[in-house]
Write a protein that holds these residues in place. Structure first.
Motif, PDB file in Angstrom:
ATOM      1  N   HIS A  32       8.980  12.746  -1.287  1.00 41.24           N
ATOM      2  CA  HIS A  32      10.094  12.409  -0.378  1.00 41.24           C
ATOM      3  C   HIS A  32      10.149  10.901  -0.133  1.00 41.24           C
ATOM      4  N   ARG A  33       8.974  10.292  -0.015  1.00 41.48           N
ATOM      5  CA  ARG A  33       8.936   8.841   0.289  1.00 41.48           C
ATOM      6  C   ARG A  33       9.323   8.009  -0.933  1.00 41.48           C
ATOM      7  N   ILE A  34       9.239   8.589  -2.121  1.00 36.78           N
ATOM      8  CA  ILE A  34       9.768   7.889  -3.308  1.00 36.78           C
ATOM      9  C   ILE A  34      11.268   7.664  -3.105  1.00 36.78           C
ATOM     10  N   LEU A  78       6.801   3.094  14.870  1.00 34.18           N
ATOM     11  CA  LEU A  78       6.308   3.956  13.808  1.00 34.18           C
ATOM     12  C   LEU A  78       6.151   5.360  14.389  1.00 34.18           C
ATOM     13  N   SER A  79       5.437   6.229  13.693  1.00 36.71           N
ATOM     14  CA  SER A  79       5.372   7.618  14.185  1.00 36.71           C
ATOM     15  C   SER A  79       4.575   7.731  15.486  1.00 36.71           C
ATOM     16  N   ASN A  80       3.921   6.634  15.886  1.00 35.11           N
ATOM     17  CA  ASN A  80       3.197   6.657  17.173  1.00 35.11           C
ATOM     18  C   ASN A  80       4.127   6.443  18.361  1.00 35.11           C
ATOM     19  N   ASP A  81       5.419   6.199  18.068  1.00 32.88           N
ATOM     20  CA  ASP A  81       6.435   6.091  19.129  1.00 32.88           C
ATOM     21  C   ASP A  81       6.218   4.893  20.055  1.00 32.88           C
ATOM     22  N   GLY A 118      -4.135  -6.626   6.904  1.00 28.24           N
ATOM     23  CA  GLY A 118      -3.231  -6.805   8.053  1.00 28.24           C
ATOM     24  C   GLY A 118      -3.743  -6.091   9.284  1.00 28.24           C
ATOM     25  N   TYR A 119      -4.161  -4.814   9.124  1.00 31.89           N
ATOM     26  CA  TYR A 119      -4.615  -4.094  10.325  1.00 31.89           C
ATOM     27  C   TYR A 119      -5.718  -3.081  10.036  1.00 31.89           C
ATOM     28  N   GLY A 120      -6.394  -3.248   8.898  1.00 31.63           N
ATOM     29  CA  GLY A 120      -7.597  -2.437   8.672  1.00 31.63           C
ATOM     30  C   GLY A 120      -7.368  -1.084   8.042  1.00 31.63           C
ATOM     31  N   HIS A 121      -6.146  -0.810   7.603  1.00 30.46           N
ATOM     32  CA  HIS A 121      -5.909   0.476   6.921  1.00 30.46           C
ATOM     33  C   HIS A 121      -6.569   0.403   5.544  1.00 30.46           C
ATOM     34  N   PRO A 122      -7.302   1.448   5.121  1.00 31.73           N
ATOM     35  CA  PRO A 122      -8.030   1.348   3.844  1.00 31.73           C
ATOM     36  C   PRO A 122      -7.134   1.046   2.652  1.00 31.73           C
ATOM     37  N   ASP A 123      -5.929   1.621   2.633  1.00 35.16           N
ATOM     38  CA  ASP A 123      -5.047   1.358   1.478  1.00 35.16           C
ATOM     39  C   ASP A 123      -4.541  -0.080   1.478  1.00 35.16           C
ATOM     40  N   HIS A 124      -4.399  -0.656   2.655  1.00 33.95           N
ATOM     41  CA  HIS A 124      -3.975  -2.061   2.738  1.00 33.95           C
ATOM     42  C   HIS A 124      -5.107  -2.987   2.285  1.00 33.95           C
ATOM     43  N   ILE A 125      -6.322  -2.666   2.722  1.00 34.58           N
ATOM     44  CA  ILE A 125      -7.484  -3.467   2.298  1.00 34.58           C
ATOM     45  C   ILE A 125      -7.628  -3.381   0.779  1.00 34.58           C
ATOM     46  N   GLU A 184      -0.142  10.896   2.994  1.00 34.81           N
ATOM     47  CA  GLU A 184      -0.864  11.318   4.210  1.00 34.81           C
ATOM     48  C   GLU A 184      -0.174  10.869   5.498  1.00 34.81           C
ATOM     49  N   GLY A 185       1.040  10.368   5.380  1.00 33.28           N
ATOM     50  CA  GLY A 185       1.722   9.877   6.576  1.00 33.28           C
ATOM     51  C   GLY A 185       2.113  10.970   7.553  1.00 33.28           C
ATOM     52  N   GLU A 186       2.380  10.553   8.800  1.00 33.72           N
ATOM     53  CA  GLU A 186       2.991  11.450   9.776  1.00 33.72           C
ATOM     54  C   GLU A 186       4.503  11.431   9.513  1.00 33.72           C
ATOM     55  N   ALA A 243       0.811  -1.217   0.000  1.00 32.39           N
ATOM     56  CA  ALA A 243       0.000   0.000   0.000  1.00 32.39           C
ATOM     57  C   ALA A 243       0.847   1.270   0.000  1.00 32.39           C
ATOM     58  N   HIS A 244       1.883   1.305   0.860  1.00 28.94           N
ATOM     59  CA  HIS A 244       2.683   2.513   1.056  1.00 28.94           C
ATOM     60  C   HIS A 244       4.169   2.160   1.030  1.00 28.94           C
ATOM     61  N   PRO A 245       5.011   3.138   0.717  1.00 31.17           N
ATOM     62  CA  PRO A 245       6.449   2.919   0.914  1.00 31.17           C
ATOM     63  C   PRO A 245       6.705   2.705   2.407  1.00 31.17           C
ATOM     64  N   ASP A 246       7.271   1.656   2.796  1.00 31.81           N
ATOM     65  CA  ASP A 246       7.666   1.193   4.145  1.00 31.81           C
ATOM     66  C   ASP A 246       7.045  -0.168   4.433  1.00 31.81           C
ATOM     67  N   ASP A 247       5.863  -0.435   3.906  1.00 30.13           N
ATOM     68  CA  ASP A 247       5.231  -1.728   4.209  1.00 30.13           C
ATOM     69  C   ASP A 247       6.084  -2.904   3.737  1.00 30.13           C
ATOM     70  N   GLU A 248       6.733  -2.740   2.575  1.00 27.27           N
ATOM     71  CA  GLU A 248       7.516  -3.850   2.007  1.00 27.27           C
ATOM     72  C   GLU A 248       8.691  -4.215   2.904  1.00 27.27           C
ATOM     73  N   ARG A 284      -3.757   8.209  -4.522  1.00 25.98           N
ATOM     74  CA  ARG A 284      -3.231   8.909  -3.341  1.00 25.98           C
ATOM     75  C   ARG A 284      -3.543   8.141  -2.068  1.00 25.98           C
ATOM     76  N   ASP A 285      -2.621   8.185  -1.140  1.00 29.25           N
ATOM     77  CA  ASP A 285      -2.776   7.674   0.227  1.00 29.25           C
ATOM     78  C   ASP A 285      -4.123   8.153   0.790  1.00 29.25           C
ATOM     79  N   SER A 286      -4.898   7.197   1.346  1.00 29.92           N
ATOM     80  CA  SER A 286      -6.269   7.508   1.789  1.00 29.92           C
ATOM     81  C   SER A 286      -6.356   7.943   3.244  1.00 29.92           C
ATOM     82  N   GLY A 287      -5.220   7.885   3.957  1.00 28.98           N
ATOM     83  CA  GLY A 287      -5.286   8.187   5.390  1.00 28.98           C
ATOM     84  C   GLY A 287      -5.842   7.004   6.153  1.00 28.98           C
ATOM     85  N   MET A 288      -5.860   7.091   7.484  1.00 29.46           N
ATOM     86  CA  MET A 288      -6.345   5.993   8.309  1.00 29.46           C
ATOM     87  C   MET A 288      -7.858   5.843   8.134  1.00 29.46           C
TER      88      MET A 288
HETATM   89  C1  LIG Z   1       2.843   0.952   8.343  1.00 32.81           C
HETATM   90  C2  LIG Z   1       1.792   1.773   7.642  1.00 32.81           C
HETATM   91  O1  LIG Z   1       0.897   1.247   6.993  1.00 32.81           O
HETATM   92  N1  LIG Z   1       1.888   3.107   7.814  1.00 32.81           N
HETATM   93  C3  LIG Z   1       0.903   4.000   7.188  1.00 32.81           C
HETATM   94  C4  LIG Z   1      -0.009   4.592   8.254  1.00 32.81           C
HETATM   95  O2  LIG Z   1       0.828   5.314   9.139  1.00 32.81           O
HETATM   96  C5  LIG Z   1       0.324   5.350  10.472  1.00 32.81           C
HETATM   97  C6  LIG Z   1      -0.573   6.555  10.676  1.00 32.81           C
HETATM   98  O3  LIG Z   1       0.118   7.715  10.316  1.00 32.81           O
HETATM   99  C7  LIG Z   1      -1.026   6.623  12.144  1.00 32.81           C
HETATM  100  O4  LIG Z   1      -1.780   7.807  12.288  1.00 32.81           O
HETATM  101  C8  LIG Z   1       0.175   6.661  13.087  1.00 32.81           C
HETATM  102  O5  LIG Z   1      -0.307   6.636  14.413  1.00 32.81           O
HETATM  103  C9  LIG Z   1       1.056   5.451  12.871  1.00 32.81           C
HETATM  104  O6  LIG Z   1       2.203   5.548  13.681  1.00 32.81           O
HETATM  105  C10 LIG Z   1       1.524   5.423  11.412  1.00 32.81           C
HETATM  106  O7  LIG Z   1       2.311   4.255  11.161  1.00 32.81           O
HETATM  107  O8  LIG Z   1      -0.977   5.476   7.660  1.00 32.81           O
HETATM  108  C11 LIG Z   1      -0.407   6.556   6.915  1.00 32.81           C
HETATM  109  C12 LIG Z   1      -1.546   7.407   6.391  1.00 32.81           C
HETATM  110  O9  LIG Z   1      -2.372   6.625   5.558  1.00 32.81           O
HETATM  111  C13 LIG Z   1       0.503   6.025   5.803  1.00 32.81           C
HETATM  112  O10 LIG Z   1       1.118   7.076   5.085  1.00 32.81           O
HETATM  113  C14 LIG Z   1       1.594   5.124   6.429  1.00 32.81           C
HETATM  114  O11 LIG Z   1       2.434   4.569   5.406  1.00 32.81           O
END
Ligand SMILES: CC(=O)N[C@H]1[C@@H](O[C@@H]2[C@H](O)[C@H](O)[C@@H](O)[C@H](O)[C@H]2O)O[C@H](CO)[C@@H](O)[C@@H]1O
Ligand SMILES: [Zn+2]
Length: 298
Positions: A69-71, A260-263, A144-151, A47-49, A14-19, A96-100
């Motif tokens: 930048h993520r490219i 991840l960005s949630n620390d 994997g965890y319900g993220h719309p782009d992953h689904i 839409e990432g943090e 779905a996103h750069p980093d998942d792989e 485009r990234d759909s956000g959570m």
């Molecule tokens: C691993 C993954 O799928 N990351 C996604 C995810 O990022 C999370 C999101 O920003 C969330 O709000 C944070 O709490 C969490 O720490 C992040 O991993 O969703 C992003 C937006 O769709 C996406 O860009 C990122 O790759």
């Protein structure tokens, strides 16, 4: 046939980093063995943090340049894994990234979550019919965890595998190809429990302020559903760790843990696990495969 190596493996994410998080060891291992390893990433992760404060300006609500930048982060991660074929579904920025799940961004027309699955799948059919992989790896139906782009990546990957094999479908996209084996990314419950026990024991030395929980780990299933495991040596773990570090806006690594960005710290898994969902198993009933190509015709 297409001048590519005999063994060809396609990952859809779905996103750069998942792989790197899900398959860093597997990708590096097969690339080192001379297989053709290809990655299709469905969005740029716009839409990432952002973790490093110095890069906070990149976010969608400020400069909105996190996608480009993520490219670069993805290219650096692929270099660490020795993977040379990495593409974006429909080209960079097509979806485009759909956000959570539940975020207003979900409803944007350009969001991957808004995409017509068959329209998006056509882009992947073209890649499948070009590369003719024996093996495809993607997420389970919940992404994997319900993220719309992953689904959506799961839906598009599974639909593209169906369409690529249909003789009557879009022959302008290439000759039909049937993928021999399809796997979903998984983590066995026993491995998650062991990882979090290790994490708890190391928490005082940890640089991260909080701990994630086992339910935060994508794709966890009972051990019995795991049909393949890919073992890692030190060099492969180092490559996966370096690839994860390359995604510096999304991932911070501390030894054998990451956040991840949630620390919230979670285990960095060395061995990687899969569930075969289509194709003939390459191991005896009840046994796990140790090679995703086991049992496929060349
Ligand atoms: C691993 C993954 O799928 N990351 C996604 C995810 O990022 C999370 C999101 O920003 C969330 O709000 C944070 O709490 C969490 O720490 C992040 O991993 O969703 C992003 C937006 O769709 C996406 O860009 C990122 O790759
Ligand atoms: Zn993701």
């Amino acid at each position: 046939m297409n001048g590519l190596p005999a063994r060809r493996l396609l990952f859809v994410h779905a996103h750069p980093d998942d792989e790197s998080i899900n398959n860093g060891v597997t990708m590096a291992k097969y690339a080192a063995q001379g297989a053709h390893v290809a990655l299709v990433t469905c969005t740029l992760g716009e839409e990432g943090e952002v973790i490093p404060p110095a890069l906070a300006h990149l976010t969608a609500d400020r400069d909105d340049t996190l996608g480009p930048h993520r490219i670069g982060e993805l290219a650096a991660a692929m270099a660490e894994l020795g993977v040379h074929d990495h593409r974006f579904l429909g080209g960079p920025g097509r979806f485009r990234d759909s956000g959570m799940m539940g975020a207003p961004q979900n409803r944007r027309p350009e969001a991957f979550w808004s995409a017509d699955v068959d329209e998006a799948a056509a882009y992947l059919v073209e890649v499948i019919r070009e590369l003719r992989p024996q093996v495809l790896v993607t997420y389970d139906p919940d992404g994997g965890y319900g993220h719309p782009d992953h689904i959506q990546a799961h839906r598009v990957a599974m639909r593209a595998a169906e369409l690529a094999a249909e003789t009557a479908y879009r022959r302008d996209l290439g000759d039909p190809h049937t993928i021999g084996k399809i796997y979903w990314n998984r983590v066995p419950l026993s491995v998650v429990e062991e990882g979090f026990a290790r994490l708890g024991a190391a928490r005082t030395e940890m640089s991260f302020p909080g701990l994630a929980s086992p339910r935060d780990v994508p794709g966890v299933v009972d051990d019995e559903r795991i049909t393949a495991e890919i073992d890692a040596d030190e060099a492969l773990v180092a490559a996966k760790t370096a690839a994860m570090r390359a995604h510096a806006t999304q991932i911070a690594v501390d030894g054998s843990f990451f956040a991840l960005s949630n620390d919230l710290a979670q285990p960095l898994f060395a061995r990687e696990y899969y569930e075969l969902v289509e194709g003939r198993p390459g191991a005896a009933a009840g046994e796990r495969e140790h090679d995703l190509f086991a049992g496929v015709e060349a």
